[in-house]
Design an enzyme around this catalytic site. Structure first.
Site, mmCIF file in Angstrom:
data_model
loop_
_atom_site.group_PDB
_atom_site.id
_atom_site.type_symbol
_atom_site.label_atom_id
_atom_site.label_comp_id
_atom_site.label_asym_id
_atom_site.label_seq_id
_atom_site.Cartn_x
_atom_site.Cartn_y
_atom_site.Cartn_z
ATOM 1 N N LYS A 94 -27.433 69.452 24.820
ATOM 2 C CA LYS A 94 -28.029 69.959 26.057
ATOM 3 C C LYS A 94 -28.996 71.116 25.788
ATOM 4 C CE LYS A 94 -24.172 69.070 29.309
ATOM 5 N NZ LYS A 94 -23.000 68.599 28.569
ATOM 6 N N HIS A 101 -12.453 69.194 28.458
ATOM 7 C CA HIS A 101 -12.956 70.190 29.412
ATOM 8 C C HIS A 101 -12.023 70.163 30.617
ATOM 9 C CE1 HIS A 101 -16.644 70.242 27.094
ATOM 10 N NE2 HIS A 101 -17.152 71.167 27.880
ATOM 11 N N GLU A 108 -12.731 73.546 35.026
ATOM 12 C CA GLU A 108 -13.833 74.522 34.980
ATOM 13 C C GLU A 108 -14.287 74.774 36.413
ATOM 14 O OE1 GLU A 108 -17.123 73.302 32.569
ATOM 15 O OE2 GLU A 108 -18.169 75.207 32.756
ATOM 16 N N ASP A 141 -20.391 77.721 23.856
ATOM 17 C CA ASP A 141 -20.705 76.736 24.890
ATOM 18 C C ASP A 141 -22.213 76.499 24.980
ATOM 19 O OD1 ASP A 141 -19.742 74.846 26.629
ATOM 20 O OD2 ASP A 141 -19.140 76.226 28.204
ATOM 21 N N ASN A 142 -22.805 76.659 26.149
ATOM 22 C CA ASN A 142 -24.184 76.209 26.363
ATOM 23 C C ASN A 142 -25.220 77.289 26.062
ATOM 24 O OD1 ASN A 142 -22.205 74.884 28.325
ATOM 25 N ND2 ASN A 142 -23.910 73.471 28.315
HETATM 26 ZN ZN LIG Z 1 -18.403 72.839 27.316
#
Ligand SMILES: [Zn+2]
Length: 452
Positions: free
Chosen positions: A92, A245, A248, A347-348
């Site tokens: 991503k 995941h 969240e 993470d991102n």
């Molecule tokens: Zn993640």
């Protein structure tokens, strides 16, 4: 000495890094003779001389033992083992300039990412962006990364070959692992079995989001049970570990974690289970939290918190007219107090799930200290970015300092945690097998052609 280092790393095959400070919790019992230089409040640090030979740590000696001619006096500079990032999304990464999140919340993130994935995630695009993330992480001193890969078809068939190419290309620099991520409901169909086969062929971890496509987060009975059971069955048949995941969300009614733990125990799942996020747990009542964590302990679940992304996405008002009231992170202190393994990860980076981030686990650690109050005392929390993710990723040689291990190290100008946590360590020296690497970061302009 090159322009970007604050000391000259000796060229000789054997040398010493004299008068450094190393976290006591990351050293082996053979280093017990070392004296503790600072108080527990600031995290125990040993004063030491590190003997480097043929790319490895040959010995860890009390400071002042090594001959002055054997190497530089680093005047109490901290040395850490290279860090590990056990939960990322390299596929991503860095799409922000072409696909921002219009609202900054989870719904906006999922929508924007889905559109970009469908339109743009071909081999060339993934290779360039994932390579950029790896180069950045490498320059920051990260040794190992587990990335999740979006796997709704046809994406799995595009992304896994790219991942395998990159894993090979980066061998010896970054240990790369991959976990699938897809909505849980695919495990109600044959797509789930096909995905498990793809993951097994690539030597990855089987993962998913513990919720169904397009439905609220609340676990649905009985389909939720059926899908989770099928997930564990497919993983067990192929000897795969699980990486999920989970929850969240800031909706306290969401209780998937307890269900995952219960079902994993019921089916006797023998692989490792890593659960990421688990945000809603933090908003539940104490009795429910205790029951859920007991169940997690029975199931042998490990946890990873993603503090910067939780802070960004959780409790956000999509109209930007309300101030967030909670930090979004799960219960790391309570988990650790029960003896559960807890890691933090990045993470991102620069995608609709997190507008910022730079694949720098030292920065993730410093932010985690502040977001999660991993201080007063700092205690052993540095383990959450070093030893613990190494153990979770099955890399027992990583995340610690001991004779015989590769000299893959971060040498900081900071002499203690106060200096480390207060100032960004942009002048760190990164050693790989005892040699300084180039720590200049890739230019964002390298990605410009992909952003139109
Ligand atoms: Zn993640």
């Amino acid at each position: 000495m090159s322009a970007h280092t604050f000391f000259a790393v000796p060229e000789a095959p054997a040398y010493a890094l004299r008068h450094v400070r190393i976290p006591a919790c990351l050293t082996t019992p053979t280093a017990q003779a070392l004296t503790v230089a600072t108080t527990f409040e600031h995290g125990d640090l040993h004063d030491a001389d590190l003997m480097i030979e043929d790319g490895c740590i040959a010995a860890i000696l009390p400071a002042g033992t090594a001959a002055p001619a054997s190497g530089p006096d680093l005047r109490q500079s901290m040395v850490l083992p290279g860090l590990l990032d056990c939960h990322t999304h390299l596929d991503k990464g860095h799409i922000w300039p072409r696909k921002p999140n219009p609202t900054g919340d989870g719904a906006g993130a999922a929508q924007a990412t889905g559109e970009d994935r469908t339109a743009r995630w071909r081999e060339h695009d993934l290779l360039a962006r994932m390579s950029f993330g790896l180069q950045t992480a490498y320059a920051h001193g990260v040794l190992a990364i587990r990335t999740h890969l979006d796997c709704l078809q046809p994406q799995a068939d595009i992304s896994f070959p790219v991942f395998q190419e990159l894993r090979e290309a980066w061998q010896g620099r970054i240990d790369l692992q991959a976990s699938s991520i897809a909505p849980l409901d695919i495990f109600l169909t044959d797509e789930g079995r096909r995905l498990a086969d793809t993951v097994a062929r690539a030597g990855g971890q089987l993962g998913c989001v513990t919720r169904f496509r397009g439905l609220p987060n609340v676990p649905l009975q009985p389909e939720f049970d059926v899908a989770i059971r099928r997930f564990f069955e497919l993983a067990a048949e192929r000897g795969l570990d699980a990486d999920l995941h989970v929850d969240e969300t800031g909706d306290a009614r969401v209780l998937s974690l307890a269900e995952v733990a219960r079902i994993a125990t019921e089916v006797g799942f023998a692989g490792r289970i890593l659960c990421g996020h688990c945000c809603s747990l933090a908003l539940q009542d104490e009795a429910r939290i205790a029951r859920t964590l007991d169940a997690c302990a029975r199931a042998g679940i490990d946890f990873v918190s993603l503090p910067t992304v939780n802070l960004y996405l959780q409790d956000r008002d999509p109209t930007a007219s309300r101030t967030p009231r909670w930090r979004g992170v799960t219960l790391l202190h309570e988990m650790k107090a029960r003896g559960l393994r807890v890691a933090i990860a990045g993470d991102n980076c620069r995608d609709p799930f997190h507008a910022y981030g730079d694949h720098d686990m030292l920065d993730t650690y410093t932010q985690a200290v502040k977001i999660l109050h991993l201080d007063h005392p700092l205690g052993h929390w540095i383990e959450a970015a070093t030893r613990t993710p190494a153990d979770i990723m099955g890399l027992p040689q990583r995340g610690r300092l001991a004779p015989g291990l590769p000299a893959d190290l971060l040498v900081l100008r900071a002499r203690n945690y106060s200096e480390l946590l207060a100032r960004h360590q942009s002048d760190r020296v990164v050693l790989r097998q005892g040699r300084a690497i180039d720590t200049r970061l890739p230019d964002y302009r390298l990605l410009d052609e992909l952003m139109t």
